[in-house]
Motif scaffolding. Sequence first.
Motif, PDB file in Angstrom:
ATOM      1  N   VAL A 120     -37.686  22.409  21.266  1.00 52.03           N
ATOM      2  CA  VAL A 120     -38.446  21.487  22.125  1.00 52.03           C
ATOM      3  C   VAL A 120     -38.359  21.963  23.574  1.00 52.03           C
ATOM      4  N   PRO A 121     -39.263  21.502  24.435  1.00 56.01           N
ATOM      5  CA  PRO A 121     -39.263  21.982  25.826  1.00 56.01           C
ATOM      6  C   PRO A 121     -38.299  21.249  26.742  1.00 56.01           C
ATOM      7  N   ASN A 122     -37.732  20.109  26.292  1.00 54.47           N
ATOM      8  CA  ASN A 122     -36.944  19.286  27.197  1.00 54.47           C
ATOM      9  C   ASN A 122     -35.610  18.874  26.566  1.00 54.47           C
ATOM     10  N   ALA A 123     -34.585  18.917  27.379  1.00 51.27           N
ATOM     11  CA  ALA A 123     -33.262  18.440  26.949  1.00 51.27           C
ATOM     12  C   ALA A 123     -32.527  17.906  28.169  1.00 51.27           C
ATOM     13  N   VAL A 124     -31.621  16.926  27.952  1.00 51.71           N
ATOM     14  CA  VAL A 124     -30.952  16.294  29.083  1.00 51.71           C
ATOM     15  C   VAL A 124     -29.630  15.670  28.630  1.00 51.71           C
ATOM     16  N   VAL A 125     -28.651  15.675  29.533  1.00 50.14           N
ATOM     17  CA  VAL A 125     -27.405  14.933  29.353  1.00 50.14           C
ATOM     18  C   VAL A 125     -27.511  13.665  30.174  1.00 50.14           C
ATOM     19  N   ASN A 126     -27.474  12.529  29.501  1.00 48.22           N
ATOM     20  CA  ASN A 126     -27.564  11.235  30.174  1.00 48.22           C
ATOM     21  C   ASN A 126     -26.234  10.495  30.070  1.00 48.22           C
ATOM     22  N   LEU A 127     -25.733  10.012  31.188  1.00 48.38           N
ATOM     23  CA  LEU A 127     -24.594   9.102  31.194  1.00 48.38           C
ATOM     24  C   LEU A 127     -25.113   7.705  31.504  1.00 48.38           C
ATOM     25  N   ILE A 128     -24.571   6.717  30.803  1.00 42.96           N
ATOM     26  CA  ILE A 128     -25.055   5.345  30.947  1.00 42.96           C
ATOM     27  C   ILE A 128     -23.999   4.527  31.677  1.00 42.96           C
ATOM     28  N   GLN A 134     -28.970  11.219  34.858  1.00 47.36           N
ATOM     29  CA  GLN A 134     -29.210  12.497  34.204  1.00 47.36           C
ATOM     30  C   GLN A 134     -28.358  13.561  34.889  1.00 47.36           C
ATOM     31  N   MET A 135     -27.288  14.006  34.195  1.00 50.97           N
ATOM     32  CA  MET A 135     -26.313  14.924  34.787  1.00 50.97           C
ATOM     33  C   MET A 135     -26.761  16.374  34.726  1.00 50.97           C
ATOM     34  N   ALA A 136     -27.579  16.723  33.761  1.00 51.34           N
ATOM     35  CA  ALA A 136     -28.127  18.079  33.656  1.00 51.34           C
ATOM     36  C   ALA A 136     -29.396  17.995  32.829  1.00 51.34           C
ATOM     37  N   ALA A 137     -30.439  18.686  33.278  1.00 57.83           N
ATOM     38  CA  ALA A 137     -31.727  18.603  32.588  1.00 57.83           C
ATOM     39  C   ALA A 137     -32.335  19.992  32.451  1.00 57.83           C
ATOM     40  N   PHE A 138     -33.090  20.181  31.377  1.00 61.88           N
ATOM     41  CA  PHE A 138     -33.833  21.425  31.163  1.00 61.88           C
ATOM     42  C   PHE A 138     -35.275  21.075  30.834  1.00 61.88           C
ATOM     43  N   GLY A 139     -36.219  21.701  31.516  1.00 60.06           N
ATOM     44  CA  GLY A 139     -37.636  21.488  31.266  1.00 60.06           C
ATOM     45  C   GLY A 139     -38.273  20.479  32.189  1.00 60.06           C
ATOM     46  N   PHE A 140     -37.471  19.779  32.984  1.00 57.60           N
ATOM     47  CA  PHE A 140     -38.010  18.804  33.933  1.00 57.60           C
ATOM     48  C   PHE A 140     -36.946  18.524  34.991  1.00 57.60           C
ATOM     49  N   GLU A 141     -37.307  17.805  36.016  1.00 58.70           N
ATOM     50  CA  GLU A 141     -36.401  17.472  37.111  1.00 58.70           C
ATOM     51  C   GLU A 141     -35.596  16.224  36.757  1.00 58.70           C
ATOM     52  N   GLY A 142     -34.261  16.371  36.692  1.00 56.18           N
ATOM     53  CA  GLY A 142     -33.403  15.234  36.366  1.00 56.18           C
ATOM     54  C   GLY A 142     -33.456  14.155  37.428  1.00 56.18           C
ATOM     55  N   ASN A 143     -33.210  12.907  37.007  1.00 56.13           N
ATOM     56  CA  ASN A 143     -33.309  11.798  37.949  1.00 56.13           C
ATOM     57  C   ASN A 143     -32.441  10.642  37.452  1.00 56.13           C
TER      58      ASN A 143
END
Length: 423
Positions: free
Chosen positions: A52-60, A67-76
């Motif tokens: 897939v084009p997008n992956a992300v580490v999310n902390l809740i 979003q602590m680290a993102a691939f394929g888009f700008e984390g926010n």
Amino acid sequence: MSTSSFIKPRTFPVPENEPERLRTLAEYGIVGGPPLPDLPSVVELAAYVCGVPNAVVNLISASQQIQMAAFGFEGNVCDRGDSMCAISMVEPETVVVRDATQDPRFADNPFVTGVIHDVRFYASSQLRNRDGHVLGTLCVFDTEPHDLSPDQREGLDKLARMVMDVMDLHRHGQLLEVALDKVHRTSRELQRSNSSLQHFAGQVSHDLKNPLTGVLGFVAMLSEIPAVAADPDGKRCVDRALSSATRMWRMIEDVLSHASLGGRPTFTEVSLDSIARQVVEDVGTAIAASQAVVEIGRLPTVVGDATQLRVLIQNMVSNSLKFRDRGRESHIALTADESTTGWTLNIADNGIGIAPEDRPRVLEMFTRLRTDVEGSGIGLATCQRIVEAHDATLVIDETPGGGTTMRITLPKPADQVRLALVS
């Protein structure tokens, strides 16, 4: 004001252990801090593994998805109520959704409806620590529907565990920094304390050694008086006084040196026989007054601090004299046993003894079992500290026939133990 101004906040599921989970998340010290350098590689690998084009580490957190680290888009950062991962983090297993528009859990989510994004495929694996707290997720997504193979799903789970490893490593690094800072602060405090101790030692040296110098001088002058020199008893008493005062001088020097070293014992070969005989001579007056008999058996040469071992034996012999049984002749015996790993010094008396339930207490500072016997309750506590400084053991037993036997086992150096085992 129009009714459109009143937008009802989105709700989200809350885990049962939410307070503990949030405390654990805070302890990691990641939220609000700099990004962890290893996470971008992990999320890129997650996107590659899942195709897939997008992956992300999310902390809740309590109210946000970070979003602590993102691939394929700008984390926010977004509200927790808008987060898809806030939903999947409470699910019993890894979430894989082919088309989020067809899943009632996510169909009206702003990341799916186009308000924030147009997510169709979505999969997430929980970031679960060793205590079972879910801190967030590693998720992958796409704007096109598709599935994950079993191998891809397993790969996503393994990468989620890798994210937790990175977070744990960061946490342990923080704890290590705190521990090192504490060590440095303690070291500085010890340096300050040792400086004060050295100053105190110098003052004690002046206050104790000067009067003792006078005593030594007067005793030496007394020994030169013809009438004293010609009197055998007088000469013997003067010689013993001079010998005891000289040893006191040396003991003060040793104790002050010990204090200036910060309490570290100086280990050398020490003849227990020699020390025991010096102690008996020094407390000879008390022995005579008690009409006690002190026997010294064959005592070995051990490895220890001569000054501390001397204080140890003197305290214990003095203790036996103080707590003698007034109804019979006082008898004190110093013997020793040797084993492969150490030497045991036995100091046995036939005094009033110590009840088994009181034996641990007598080693505590200021403990006095008999208020009718003069003392401060410091002697045996000092002995215990000396024993600990030598990595030794102290056992209090009953002497056959009544009384107390102190058994101090001093360990042999490792090289002697190895040699004995080989022989």
